[in-house]
Every structure is written in structure tokens, then in C-alpha cells.
Design a protein around this motif. Sequence first.
Motif, PDB file in Angstrom:
ATOM      1  N   GLY A  36       1.052  -1.281   0.391  1.00 56.55           N
ATOM      2  CA  GLY A  36       0.154  -0.308   0.166  1.00 56.55           C
ATOM      3  C   GLY A  36       1.174   1.285  -0.159  1.00 56.55           C
ATOM      4  O   GLY A  36       2.121   1.021   0.229  1.00 56.55           O
ATOM      5  N   GLU A  37       0.239   1.893   0.085  1.00 60.23           N
ATOM      6  CA  GLU A  37       1.006   3.316   0.524  1.00 60.23           C
ATOM      7  C   GLU A  37       2.101   4.207   1.536  1.00 60.23           C
ATOM      8  O   GLU A  37       1.119   3.695   2.478  1.00 60.23           O
ATOM      9  CB  GLU A  37      -0.544   4.563  -0.655  1.00 60.23           C
ATOM     10  N   LYS A  38       3.060   4.652   1.283  1.00 59.12           N
ATOM     11  CA  LYS A  38       4.097   4.911   2.795  1.00 59.12           C
ATOM     12  C   LYS A  38       3.962   6.514   1.859  1.00 59.12           C
ATOM     13  O   LYS A  38       5.108   5.975   1.305  1.00 59.12           O
ATOM     14  CB  LYS A  38       4.580   3.710   3.406  1.00 59.12           C
ATOM     15  N   CYS A  39       4.064   6.982   3.230  1.00 57.23           N
ATOM     16  CA  CYS A  39       4.519   8.346   2.979  1.00 57.23           C
ATOM     17  C   CYS A  39       5.209   9.008   4.100  1.00 57.23           C
ATOM     18  O   CYS A  39       4.899   7.915   4.795  1.00 57.23           O
ATOM     19  CB  CYS A  39       3.544   9.264   2.516  1.00 57.23           C
ATOM     20  N   GLY A  40       6.168  10.196   4.170  1.00 59.76           N
ATOM     21  CA  GLY A  40       6.881  10.335   4.654  1.00 59.76           C
ATOM     22  C   GLY A  40       8.524   9.865   4.799  1.00 59.76           C
ATOM     23  O   GLY A  40       8.639  10.695   6.058  1.00 59.76           O
ATOM     24  N   TRP A  41       8.762   9.485   3.716  1.00 58.28           N
ATOM     25  CA  TRP A  41      10.179   8.916   3.582  1.00 58.28           C
ATOM     26  C   TRP A  41      10.775  10.427   3.193  1.00 58.28           C
ATOM     27  O   TRP A  41      10.432  11.348   2.296  1.00 58.28           O
ATOM     28  CB  TRP A  41      10.197   8.090   2.754  1.00 58.28           C
ATOM     29  N   LYS A  42      11.814  10.704   4.244  1.00 55.29           N
ATOM     30  CA  LYS A  42      13.029  11.601   3.209  1.00 55.29           C
ATOM     31  C   LYS A  42      14.273  10.814   3.194  1.00 55.29           C
ATOM     32  O   LYS A  42      14.841   9.749   3.255  1.00 55.29           O
ATOM     33  CB  LYS A  42      12.879  11.905   4.554  1.00 55.29           C
ATOM     34  N   VAL A  43      14.469  11.503   1.400  1.00 53.80           N
ATOM     35  CA  VAL A  43      15.742  10.575   0.073  1.00 53.80           C
ATOM     36  C   VAL A  43      17.054  10.244   0.980  1.00 53.80           C
ATOM     37  O   VAL A  43      17.317  12.030   1.690  1.00 53.80           O
ATOM     38  CB  VAL A  43      15.822  11.306  -0.753  1.00 53.80           C
ATOM     39  N   ALA A  44      17.655  10.019   1.722  1.00 49.50           N
ATOM     40  CA  ALA A  44      18.924   9.879   2.291  1.00 49.50           C
ATOM     41  C   ALA A  44      19.924   9.893   1.781  1.00 49.50           C
ATOM     42  O   ALA A  44      21.158  10.273   1.701  1.00 49.50           O
ATOM     43  CB  ALA A  44      18.556   8.906   3.338  1.00 49.50           C
ATOM     44  N   ASP A  45      19.912   9.236   0.029  1.00 50.48           N
ATOM     45  CA  ASP A  45      20.596   8.593  -0.327  1.00 50.48           C
ATOM     46  C   ASP A  45      20.725   8.076  -1.848  1.00 50.48           C
ATOM     47  O   ASP A  45      19.592   7.382  -1.771  1.00 50.48           O
ATOM     48  CB  ASP A  45      21.668   7.622   0.005  1.00 50.48           C
ATOM     49  N   THR A  46      21.303   8.573  -3.206  1.00 49.26           N
ATOM     50  CA  THR A  46      21.031   8.520  -3.877  1.00 49.26           C
ATOM     51  C   THR A  46      22.608   7.422  -5.094  1.00 49.26           C
ATOM     52  O   THR A  46      23.114   7.408  -4.336  1.00 49.26           O
ATOM     53  CB  THR A  46      20.540   9.310  -4.654  1.00 49.26           C
ATOM     54  N   GLN A  47      22.069   6.962  -6.726  1.00 54.80           N
ATOM     55  CA  GLN A  47      22.409   5.767  -6.790  1.00 54.80           C
ATOM     56  C   GLN A  47      23.434   5.024  -5.634  1.00 54.80           C
ATOM     57  O   GLN A  47      24.471   4.060  -5.993  1.00 54.80           O
ATOM     58  CB  GLN A  47      23.784   6.510  -7.986  1.00 54.80           C
ATOM     59  N   VAL A  48      22.475   4.444  -4.413  1.00 55.90           N
ATOM     60  CA  VAL A  48      22.959   3.200  -4.127  1.00 55.90           C
ATOM     61  C   VAL A  48      22.882   1.296  -4.416  1.00 55.90           C
ATOM     62  O   VAL A  48      22.349   1.393  -5.660  1.00 55.90           O
ATOM     63  CB  VAL A  48      22.492   3.345  -2.954  1.00 55.90           C
ATOM     64  N   THR A  49      24.333   1.231  -4.427  1.00 54.98           N
ATOM     65  CA  THR A  49      23.773  -0.510  -4.865  1.00 54.98           C
ATOM     66  C   THR A  49      23.615  -1.318  -3.459  1.00 54.98           C
ATOM     67  O   THR A  49      24.276  -1.678  -2.387  1.00 54.98           O
ATOM     68  CB  THR A  49      25.071  -1.039  -5.505  1.00 54.98           C
ATOM     69  N   PHE A  50      22.883  -2.214  -3.776  1.00 52.89           N
ATOM     70  CA  PHE A  50      21.378  -2.596  -3.051  1.00 52.89           C
ATOM     71  C   PHE A  50      22.319  -4.410  -2.941  1.00 52.89           C
ATOM     72  O   PHE A  50      21.522  -4.600  -3.869  1.00 52.89           O
ATOM     73  CB  PHE A  50      20.867  -2.026  -2.189  1.00 52.89           C
ATOM     74  N   ARG A  51      23.019  -5.034  -2.409  1.00 54.41           N
ATOM     75  CA  ARG A  51      23.125  -6.406  -2.934  1.00 54.41           C
ATOM     76  C   ARG A  51      22.442  -7.165  -1.609  1.00 54.41           C
ATOM     77  O   ARG A  51      22.316  -7.247  -0.386  1.00 54.41           O
ATOM     78  CB  ARG A  51      24.430  -7.195  -2.098  1.00 54.41           C
ATOM     79  N   TYR A  52      21.292  -8.070  -1.453  1.00 55.70           N
ATOM     80  CA  TYR A  52      20.111  -8.569  -0.760  1.00 55.70           C
ATOM     81  C   TYR A  52      21.061 -10.110  -0.292  1.00 55.70           C
ATOM     82  O   TYR A  52      21.677 -10.243  -1.646  1.00 55.70           O
ATOM     83  CB  TYR A  52      18.650  -8.990  -1.694  1.00 55.70           C
ATOM     84  N   SER A  53      20.246 -10.639   0.807  1.00 57.12           N
ATOM     85  CA  SER A  53      20.883 -11.766   1.111  1.00 57.12           C
ATOM     86  C   SER A  53      20.787 -13.575  -0.449  1.00 57.12           C
ATOM     87  O   SER A  53      22.369 -13.668  -0.428  1.00 57.12           O
ATOM     88  CB  SER A  53      20.354 -12.331   2.553  1.00 57.12           C
ATOM     89  N   GLY A  54      19.984 -12.990  -0.871  1.00 55.33           N
ATOM     90  CA  GLY A  54      19.455 -14.119  -1.835  1.00 55.33           C
ATOM     91  C   GLY A  54      20.937 -13.802  -3.446  1.00 55.33           C
ATOM     92  O   GLY A  54      20.881 -14.622  -4.512  1.00 55.33           O
ATOM     93  N   GLY A  55      21.192 -13.131  -3.614  1.00 57.91           N
ATOM     94  CA  GLY A  55      22.803 -12.647  -4.581  1.00 57.91           C
ATOM     95  C   GLY A  55      22.002 -11.951  -5.176  1.00 57.91           C
ATOM     96  O   GLY A  55      22.635 -10.832  -6.130  1.00 57.91           O
ATOM     97  N   THR A  56      20.831 -10.908  -5.372  1.00 57.98           N
ATOM     98  CA  THR A  56      19.648  -9.818  -6.983  1.00 57.98           C
ATOM     99  C   THR A  56      20.463  -8.780  -5.745  1.00 57.98           C
ATOM    100  O   THR A  56      20.795  -8.352  -4.779  1.00 57.98           O
ATOM    101  CB  THR A  56      18.724 -10.425  -6.003  1.00 57.98           C
ATOM    102  N   THR A  57      21.155  -8.469  -7.248  1.00 61.78           N
ATOM    103  CA  THR A  57      21.650  -6.877  -6.953  1.00 61.78           C
ATOM    104  C   THR A  57      20.809  -5.461  -7.505  1.00 61.78           C
ATOM    105  O   THR A  57      20.552  -5.822  -8.619  1.00 61.78           O
ATOM    106  CB  THR A  57      23.145  -6.395  -7.296  1.00 61.78           C
ATOM    107  N   ALA A  58      20.353  -5.281  -6.218  1.00 70.76           N
ATOM    108  CA  ALA A  58      19.402  -3.634  -7.094  1.00 70.76           C
ATOM    109  C   ALA A  58      20.487  -2.737  -7.237  1.00 70.76           C
ATOM    110  O   ALA A  58      21.344  -1.719  -6.425  1.00 70.76           O
ATOM    111  CB  ALA A  58      18.283  -2.581  -6.072  1.00 70.76           C
TER     112      ALA A  58
END
Length: 129
Positions: A100-122
Amino acid sequence: MVTAGHCTSGNGAILNPSQSDYIGPVVRDNWKNGHGSVKLSGQSYYSGGLALYRVNPGSSASARIYKGGKTSSSSRAVQDFWRRWAQEGDKVCTGGMMTGEKCGWKVADTQVTFRYSGGTTARDTVVAN
């Protein structure tokens, strides 16, 4: 229309939330299930995870954000979109069929590489908290 790449399967189909109406095919995406972000054809950079799909004649889709979880039929129209890349300090809302919708987030960083525990990389993602 554009949606989140992780919500589709490459060259798959877009269905309505109840899975009863075929809206159209995914025509281009930059998310490979089990792998993560990939470059779009002809691009030299990663651009997060998105999928472009075609709305077939006889089907309808509009820019809406879910207000409830998976079983909710509540949504609202998206009222605006950025005409620039996200920047640190921007306030954002997120939304998806599951959360669903979630508001109130504030951008802390951009162009981040995130690696999930299963090996998927965003790649080139935005982090907000």
C-alpha cells in the motif's frame, strides 16, 4: 505505462490486482529476476528497476497508487511526478500492491547499489527513511 521491474517477469504480462484482466505485455524492463538490475539496451548506466508495458485496446490502466495492502481496492490518482533525478532531502511516497501507500520518507542517498542476501543486486537505487 511504467511499473516496478521487480513486479513483472521479463517479457511477461501485466494483470489487474485480482489477476482477472490481462492489461498488456511488458515491452521493456531493466530487472532480471534472480539477478537484479540490468542495463536497458543501448544504455551505459543502470537505472534502478522499472518495466514499461503496453495497455492493450479494450483494457484500461491509470497512474494510481495503492492505499491498502494486497486485498484492498482503495487507491488514489498519482498527482505529480518528478522531472529530475531524486536528490538527498526530497520527501517521497512509495506504494505497491503488497504494502500500500507509505508517505513521509525522506531521501537519504541516491545511486546506491544494494545487494540482497539471495544474491539479487539493485543498482542506482534511492534510499529513503
